[in-house]
Each structure stands twice: as structure tokens, then as C-alpha cells.
Enzyme design. Structure first.
Site, PDB file in Angstrom:
ATOM      1  N   GLU A 282       0.983  -1.657   0.122  1.00 24.64           N
ATOM      2  CA  GLU A 282      -0.059   0.151   0.281  1.00 24.64           C
ATOM      3  C   GLU A 282       0.931   1.304   0.011  1.00 24.64           C
ATOM      4  O   GLU A 282       0.437   2.054  -0.588  1.00 24.64           O
ATOM      5  CB  GLU A 282      -0.841   0.026   1.010  1.00 24.64           C
ATOM      6  CG  GLU A 282      -2.211   0.118   0.762  1.00 24.64           C
ATOM      7  CD  GLU A 282      -3.512  -0.693   1.887  1.00 24.64           C
ATOM      8  OE1 GLU A 282      -4.345  -0.262   1.630  1.00 24.64           O
ATOM      9  OE2 GLU A 282      -3.104   0.195   3.429  1.00 24.64           O
ATOM     10  N   GLU A 285       1.937   1.841  -3.440  1.00 18.00           N
ATOM     11  CA  GLU A 285       1.700   2.515  -4.536  1.00 18.00           C
ATOM     12  C   GLU A 285       1.235   4.086  -3.979  1.00 18.00           C
ATOM     13  O   GLU A 285       0.919   4.384  -5.029  1.00 18.00           O
ATOM     14  CB  GLU A 285       0.222   1.406  -4.049  1.00 18.00           C
ATOM     15  CG  GLU A 285      -0.939   1.733  -4.670  1.00 18.00           C
ATOM     16  CD  GLU A 285      -1.772   1.018  -5.196  1.00 18.00           C
ATOM     17  OE1 GLU A 285      -2.543   0.041  -4.242  1.00 18.00           O
ATOM     18  OE2 GLU A 285      -3.093   1.325  -5.033  1.00 18.00           O
ATOM     19  N   CYS A 302      -8.480  -1.817   3.435  1.00 20.27           N
ATOM     20  CA  CYS A 302      -8.623  -3.735   3.904  1.00 20.27           C
ATOM     21  C   CYS A 302      -9.759  -3.776   4.937  1.00 20.27           C
ATOM     22  O   CYS A 302      -9.346  -4.898   5.307  1.00 20.27           O
ATOM     23  CB  CYS A 302      -7.636  -3.362   4.776  1.00 20.27           C
ATOM     24  SG  CYS A 302      -6.814  -2.220   5.755  1.00 20.27           S
ATOM     25  N   SER A 322      -7.113   1.990  -3.080  1.00 18.39           N
ATOM     26  CA  SER A 322      -5.204   0.891  -3.345  1.00 18.39           C
ATOM     27  C   SER A 322      -5.909  -0.222  -4.091  1.00 18.39           C
ATOM     28  O   SER A 322      -7.098  -0.982  -3.557  1.00 18.39           O
ATOM     29  CB  SER A 322      -4.908   0.579  -1.737  1.00 18.39           C
ATOM     30  OG  SER A 322      -4.121  -0.489  -2.022  1.00 18.39           O
ATOM     31  N   LYS A 361     -15.623  -9.937   6.521  1.00 21.22           N
ATOM     32  CA  LYS A 361     -14.380 -10.845   6.608  1.00 21.22           C
ATOM     33  C   LYS A 361     -15.124 -12.321   5.726  1.00 21.22           C
ATOM     34  O   LYS A 361     -14.221 -12.801   5.654  1.00 21.22           O
ATOM     35  CB  LYS A 361     -13.578 -11.168   7.533  1.00 21.22           C
ATOM     36  CG  LYS A 361     -12.994  -9.870   7.643  1.00 21.22           C
ATOM     37  CD  LYS A 361     -11.322  -9.433   6.911  1.00 21.22           C
ATOM     38  CE  LYS A 361     -11.114  -8.323   7.476  1.00 21.22           C
ATOM     39  NZ  LYS A 361     -10.291  -8.533   6.000  1.00 21.22           N
ATOM     40  N   GLU A 364     -15.966 -11.677   2.707  1.00 22.78           N
ATOM     41  CA  GLU A 364     -14.318 -10.620   1.377  1.00 22.78           C
ATOM     42  C   GLU A 364     -14.320 -12.536   1.042  1.00 22.78           C
ATOM     43  O   GLU A 364     -14.136 -12.474  -0.534  1.00 22.78           O
ATOM     44  CB  GLU A 364     -13.823 -10.668   2.675  1.00 22.78           C
ATOM     45  CG  GLU A 364     -12.619  -9.883   1.916  1.00 22.78           C
ATOM     46  CD  GLU A 364     -11.673  -9.221   2.623  1.00 22.78           C
ATOM     47  OE1 GLU A 364     -11.286 -10.326   3.640  1.00 22.78           O
ATOM     48  OE2 GLU A 364     -11.011  -8.967   2.284  1.00 22.78           O
ATOM     49  N   GLU A 369     -13.248 -13.367  -6.658  1.00 25.80           N
ATOM     50  CA  GLU A 369     -12.130 -13.287  -7.232  1.00 25.80           C
ATOM     51  C   GLU A 369     -10.749 -13.121  -6.407  1.00 25.80           C
ATOM     52  O   GLU A 369      -9.546 -13.724  -6.513  1.00 25.80           O
ATOM     53  CB  GLU A 369     -11.681 -11.685  -7.404  1.00 25.80           C
ATOM     54  CG  GLU A 369     -11.831 -10.945  -6.500  1.00 25.80           C
ATOM     55  CD  GLU A 369     -13.032 -10.486  -6.092  1.00 25.80           C
ATOM     56  OE1 GLU A 369     -14.518 -10.966  -6.407  1.00 25.80           O
ATOM     57  OE2 GLU A 369     -13.066  -9.250  -5.374  1.00 25.80           O
ATOM     58  N   CYS A 506     -11.485  -2.137  13.529  1.00 24.70           N
ATOM     59  CA  CYS A 506     -12.143  -3.434  13.936  1.00 24.70           C
ATOM     60  C   CYS A 506     -12.201  -3.691  15.307  1.00 24.70           C
ATOM     61  O   CYS A 506     -12.667  -4.582  16.094  1.00 24.70           O
ATOM     62  CB  CYS A 506     -10.774  -4.084  13.804  1.00 24.70           C
ATOM     63  SG  CYS A 506     -10.619  -4.335  11.651  1.00 24.70           S
TER      64      CYS A 506
HETATM   65 FE1  HC0 Z   1      -8.995  -5.609  10.917  1.00 25.47          FE
HETATM   66 FE2  HC0 Z   1      -7.733  -6.037   9.342  1.00 25.47          FE
HETATM   67  S1  HC0 Z   1      -7.576  -4.709  10.498  1.00 25.47           S
HETATM   68  S2  HC0 Z   1      -9.451  -5.667   8.483  1.00 25.47           S
HETATM   69  O1  HC0 Z   1      -9.625  -4.325  11.176  1.00 25.47           O
HETATM   70  O2  HC0 Z   1      -6.073  -4.003   6.908  1.00 25.47           O
HETATM   71  O3  HC0 Z   1     -11.745  -7.855  10.384  1.00 25.47           O
HETATM   72  O4  HC0 Z   1      -8.535  -6.719  13.575  1.00 25.47           O
HETATM   73  O5  HC0 Z   1      -7.931  -8.618  10.000  1.00 25.47           O
HETATM   74  O6  HC0 Z   1      -8.052  -7.919   6.906  1.00 25.47           O
HETATM   75  O7  HC0 Z   1      -4.637  -6.760  10.017  1.00 25.47           O
HETATM   76  C1  HC0 Z   1     -10.574  -6.808  11.102  1.00 25.47           C
HETATM   77  C2  HC0 Z   1      -8.786  -6.362  12.715  1.00 25.47           C
HETATM   78  C3  HC0 Z   1      -7.771  -7.690  10.389  1.00 25.47           C
HETATM   79  C4  HC0 Z   1      -7.440  -7.378   7.864  1.00 25.47           C
HETATM   80  C5  HC0 Z   1      -5.878  -6.787   9.245  1.00 25.47           C
HETATM   81  C6  HC0 Z   1      -7.055  -5.298   7.786  1.00 25.47           C
END
Ligand code: HC0
Ligand code: SF4
Length: 573
Positions: A282, A285, A302, A322, A361, A364, A369, A506
Site C-alpha cells: 500500500e 502504491e 482492507c 488502493s 471477513k 470477503e 476473485e 476492528c
Molecule cells: Fe481488521 Fe485487518 S485490521 S480489517 O480491522 O487491514 O477484521 O482486527 O484483520 O484483513 O490486519 C478485521 C482487525 C483485520 C484485515 C488486518 C486490515
């Protein structure tokens, strides 16, 4: 200021107070159910629909709901008159009369506010039992929605509409048929739902819960032909302890690792390792866009809830984020390529499990993809709560666990990775690296205080070799919407924006131990994250020795062809 008397105690309170505010201000108590106030993020849900906080007001014929009754001078309130208690019991009995009687096998068992209230009010029978609702249950995606358990508190609706501004959930029908649903009762997967899970985080019952993958994870752990590796997100280690009686903000990294080893995972790795990797890609980039006149501002990418929000709500801005994948997905792609090669294991036999504070998550990992390793990069995602369930179910005494250490080669991380777990952390981590790469000078003070805090939108300016770099940080999708609209209209100019869908980042994710409306818990988790960062000997991602090795042995350099193939992605309208 009006003077009022609560349970014989006189108190002076501000004029705009409700009876409930006054009760809380003197440390007295009246139960609530539909009411919810998350002051730090400006959310108040006050439909006064459950009638659980009914109190006696002297001189009034009817009982009054404390949450929606303003105070007046000379008011005399009794919170626990016989009549008020009986009214509360009736309100809860009526709710229970149209509620599945399956507490023992409900995922919310032990965490359900309706269940606790029934216990608190000593409800052992129900004279109102009769017809029950028979709504369709939606199990299509990361969130299971069971409208039969909806008590019309509308907390989910408030959070989704007012805080996230997604507006997927709304109350439909009247009387007995009233329920909160998406338009046309669509499955959540067919709506603009971001799977942020904030509706799950505030639902008092089992009407909204995560889709569990515990059984699938047990199956692969028990399968001798599978090599099962687990990764743990930055925010899990500062919240898991709450499930086992520790104070919010307790850091339980070592016990977390030990628990996973006892559960039978073959390797315990860290998402923080790949958070450092994310920064490498990141920050590269960002440097490239900055120096070569690329698309600005650059958005972090993320948070999958945020990415889905962008795809639905701002399809004209898909070039902004990104292209770097999230740490979770980078981890999966590296585990099934680099790690597989190094360990001499056929990637088809590797199963990647993630422990995340997040429900998006799960979504995701299932995106089509996310298979750049040639396999599904991340197989199963469980939440912090699901991991706690697995630990309990295995009879592990969490408090007695030793302080375990992550395995290598995907277990080493820096303080920059730790702060990913709280709002402002990804931008701060990126800056720590970008600063040194752009200036060629050492960054002495790595704490970018201006990026920290709780405000929904924060903008800070950092001087990088005479160039003023403006950074925006937003948490909560409503705040992001506002920031993006301001950018689109040219009202705000920034170079880099960090976005997290959940309050506090998070640490406040929809898969964390329930906070039951107490934002202080989220703040304590944030402080714990900062503490871990401070305690780390290395606090810049590009100085992580395991990351350097990964590039030397496999990826070559950030933004290389291989890095592009495995670590970057695209966004879709
Ligand atoms: Fe998060 Fe992450 S920091 S999104 O908030 O970037 O869920 O804890 O794991 O992937 O590292 C959530 C938390 C993660 C990811 C990381 C990011
Ligand atoms: Fe709304 Fe988030 Fe719940 Fe989806 S997961 S319905 S976006 S609050």
C-alpha cells in the site's frame, strides 16, 4: 435545573434529561430493552416500544416509559413499585408469547437480553401463549436473520440507517405481523448490506447472528489429510479475554495462541504478519501515485464492509482505493503459495482458517476473485465469539493457559501491524513506512497523535520533506459517506484516506464479544492496541525481518509481477 425525586432521593438534572437519564445519573436502575444509546458515535434508539422501562410518576394515572418521558420540576418517580414491576413482567411475557421457545439451542443463549430480562423479572410461566409468527429465515450469507426472534426494538434499523447510512433494514407491517426486514424480504446477499455486522452487534436477541463455521473448522482439524493453519486478526487479542472474565482492554495474545494450539491447529500464524505486508504494497502504491501524478486521494482497502459499501454507493470512485488486498486475503494467498513451497505441502491440502472480529471477513473470503493462489485463499472465517465458543466447548481453562508464541514464517509482526485494529491505525502504519521511503530519512517519532482519537472524521496534515500530506480517517460508514461527498464536491482535499466500517475500527467489529451498548469497552480495546504497539521492538512494517525474507525469497519486491498477482485485486460495480 429541574429538581426531581427518584426512589426518595432528590436530584437536580439538566432540563433536556429524560427520566431514564436522571435514573442513570444517580446510579439507580431500571431495565431497558429497546433503548440504546451509543453517545460516542451519536446514536440513540428510543422507540419506547418494549415498555420495559415503565416507572411510576406521582400524580399520573398511567405508568410512563422512562426512556421517553422528559423530566419536570417537582417530579416524583418510583422505579420499582409493584405496579411497575408487574407492567414490566407483562411486557416481557407478551414478547415471549410470540418468540420461539428455543433458548437452549439459540446461538444467543447466554448473551440474549430478552432471556436475561425474563430471568431478572422472575418469569417462570406465561399466560399469554398463542399464535406464533412464522417468518422465513435468511441464511444466505454471513449473517443469519431470523425475524421470528425480532422483538421490534429497531436497534438494528437505527444503526444501519443512521450510523452506517446503508438503509437495508426497516420495519414493515403492523400489529402482530410487524417485523424488521430488508425490502421485499430479500436475502441480505441480494441487498446493499455490507455485512459490517453492526446490526448483529446491537441486536438484543438471536434475530441477527453470524453464520457459524465452527463445525466445518472442527471437521478439518480432525481430518489427518489436512494441514490446517490459522491466522488471528489484530483486534481479536484485545477482546477475547472478555469472554473469559477478563476486564475489557486485557491483552491476551499469548493465551490466544496457546488456545489455538490446544484446539489442534497445525500452525498458528498472525494476520499481523500480512498487515505488515499490506503496508509494503500500500505504501509503495501511495508513493507511486504521489510521485507519478496517480489518482488521488488513495483510499485504504482492507475493510471488506467498506469495500462493499464503496462498490454499491460510490461506483464512480472505484479507482480511488488502493488495489492492495486486505491482510486476511494476502495471508491466504501467501499461505497457499510461499508457505506451501517452504513447508513442502501440497496447497490443496492446506486449509486456511481466520479468526476475525468481523462478519464482513466471512463475506470477503467467499468473494469469487479471492482465489489467486489457485485455491480458495481463505477457507473459513470464524469470529472472536465463535473462537470463544470453541475454547469453551473443548473444556480449555483459558485463564490457566501459558503464554504461547506464534509460529514462523508467517507469525512475526511489528507495532505498525498491531494498530491496524483501531481507527487511524492503517493510515498511521502506512505513514511510518511512506515517510521513510519518500524522504530517505529515519522517522524518529512514529506516533502520529493527530490521526488518533474517536471522532468520526479526522483530518491531519503531515509534513513530508516540505510536502504537506493530508490524511483523512473515518470510521462508521455514515462518516465515510460524508467525507467522500465532501471530496467529490471539492470541499475537502486529502491524499490518503483510511476507512473502517465499524465504530473504533476492528476493535468494535460485529464479531467481537458483545459490548451491550458500552462504548467504553471499545475505547479500552483501542488503548490496549496502542499499548501492544508501544511495547514492540520494531514499529515499522518495512523493518519486519520475516517480511524482508518473504520478498527476498519469493515476491522480489513490492508491486512486482508476483506481488500483483497474489496481493492485489479489483473492485466491481
Ligand atoms: Fe481488521 Fe485487518 S485490521 S480489517 O480491522 O487491514 O477484521 O482486527 O484483520 O484483513 O490486519 C478485521 C482487525 C483485520 C484485515 C488486518 C486490515
Ligand atoms: Fe446494515 Fe451492516 Fe447490518 Fe448489513 S450488516 S444490515 S449494512 S448494519
Amino acid at each position: 435545573m429541574p429538581k426531581i425525586t427518584i426512589n426518595c432521593k432528590e436530584v437536580e438534572v439538566p432540563e433536556n434529561y429524560t427520566v431514564l437519564d436522571a435514573i442513570n445519573s444517580i446510579g439507580a436502575y431500571v431495565p431497558t430493552l429497546c433503548y440504546m444509546k451509543l453517545e460516542d458515535i451519536g446514536i440513540e434508539n428510543k422507540p419506547a416500544s418494549c415498555r420495559v422501562c415503565m416507572v411510576e410518576v406521582e400524580g399520573r394515572r398511567n405508568l410512563a416509559p422512562a426512556c421517553a418521558t422528559p423530566v419536570f420540576d417537582g417530579m416524583v418517580v418510583k422505579t420499582h413499585s409493584r405496579r411497575a414491576i408487574q407492567a414490566r413482567r407483562t411486557a416481557v411475557q407478551l414478547l415471549l408469547s410470540d418468540h420461539p421457545q428455543d433458548c437452549l439451542k439459540c446461538p444467543k443463549n447466554g448473551d440474549c437480553e430478552l432471556q436475561s430480562l425474563a430471568h431478572e423479572l422472575n418469569i417462570v410461566s406465561n399466560p399469554f401463549m398463542g399464535k406464533m409468527s412464522t417468518h422465513r429465515i435468511d441464511e444466505s450469507a454471513a449473517i443469519i436473520r431470523d425475524p421470528n426472534k425480532c422483538i421490534m426494538c429497531r436497534r438494528c434499523e437505527t444503526v444501519c440507517n443512521e450510523f452506517q447510512t446503508v438503509g437495508v433494514l426497516s420495519a414493515v407491517n403492523r400489529g402482530f405481523d410487524a417485523v424488521v426486514k430488508p425490502t421485499f424480504d430479500w436475502n441480505l446477499e441480494n441487498t446493499a448490506c455490507t455485512f459490517c455486522g453492526q446490526c448483529v452487534a446491537v441486536c438484543p436477541t438471536g434475530a441477527l447472528v453470524e453464520k457459524s463455521y465452527i463445525d466445518q473448522v472442527w471437521d478439518v482439524i480432525e481430518d489427518p489429510t489436512k494441514h490446517v493453519v490459522v491466522q488471528t486478526a489484530p483486534a481479536v487479542r484485545v477482546a477475547l479475554g472478555e469472554e473469559f472474565g477478563y476486564e475489557p482492554g486485557t491483552i491476551s495474545t499469548g493465551k490466544l495462541v496457546s488456545a489455538l494450539k490446544v484446539l489442534g491447529f497445525d500452525k498458528v500464524f498472525d494476520t499481523n504478519f500480512s498487515a505488515d505486508l499490506t503496508i509494503m504494497e500500500e505504501a509503495s502504491e501511495f508513493k507511486e501515485r504521489l510521485e507519478n501524478g496517480g489518482y488521488m486521494p488513495m483510499l485504504t482497502s482492507c475493510c471488506p464492509g467498506w469495500v462493499k459499501f464503496l462498490e454499491h454507493q460510490f461506483p464512480d470512485l472505484l479507482e480511488m482505493p488502493s488495489s492492495a488486498k486486505s491482510p486476511q486475503q494476502m495471508f491466504g494467498a501467501i499461505a497457499k503459495t510461499y508457505y506451501a513451497q517452504k513447508a513442502g505441502i501440497d496447497p490443496k491440502d492446506i486449509v486456511v482458517v481466520s479468526v476475525m472480529p468481523c462478519l464482513a471477513k466471512k463475506y470477503e473470503a467467499n468473494r469469487e476473485e479471492m482465489r489467486d493462489s489457485g485455491y480458495k485463499d481463505v477457507d473459513y472465517v470464524i469470529t472472536t465469539r465463535e473462537l470463544a465458543d470453541m475454547i469453551r466447548e473443548s473444556g480449555i481453562n483459558f485463564q490457566n493457559l501459558p503464554e504461547g508464541e506464534y509460529d514462523n514464517p508467517l507469525g512475526e509482526s511489528t507495532g505498525a501491524a498491531d494498530i491496524f485494529g483501531r481507527t487511524g491505525g492503517v493510515a498511521e502504519a502506512a505513514l511510518r513506512t511512506a515517510y521513510e521511503w519518500i524522504t530517505g530519512e529515519e522517522l524518529k517519532d512514529v506516533d502520529f497523535e493527530a490521526l488518533r482519537g474517536y471522532e468520526g472524521v479526522r483530518i491531519a496534515e503531515v509534513d513530508i520533506k516540505g510536502q504537506k500530506i493530508r490524511i483523512g480517517v473515518a470510521h462508521g460508514l455514515g462518516n465515510v459517506r460524508k467525507l467522500l461527498e465532501d471530496i467529490r464536491e471539492g470541499k475537502v482535499e486529502v491524499h490518503l484516506i483510511e476507512v473502517m466500517a465499524c465504530p473504533g475500527g476492528c476493535v468494535g467489529g460485529g464479531g467481537q464479544p458483545y459490548h451491550h451498548g458500552d462504548f467504553n469497552i471499545i475505547k479500552k480495546r483501542m488503548e490496549a492496541i496502542n499499548k501492544i504497539d508501544k511495547s514492540k521492538p520494531i514499529r515499522k512494517s518495512h523493518e519486519n525481518p520475516s517480511i524482508k525474507k518473504l520478498y527476498d525469497e519469493f515476491l522480489e519486491k513490492p508491486l512486482s509481477e508476483k506481488s500483483h498477482k497474489l496481493l492485489h485485486t479489483r473492485y466491481f460495480e
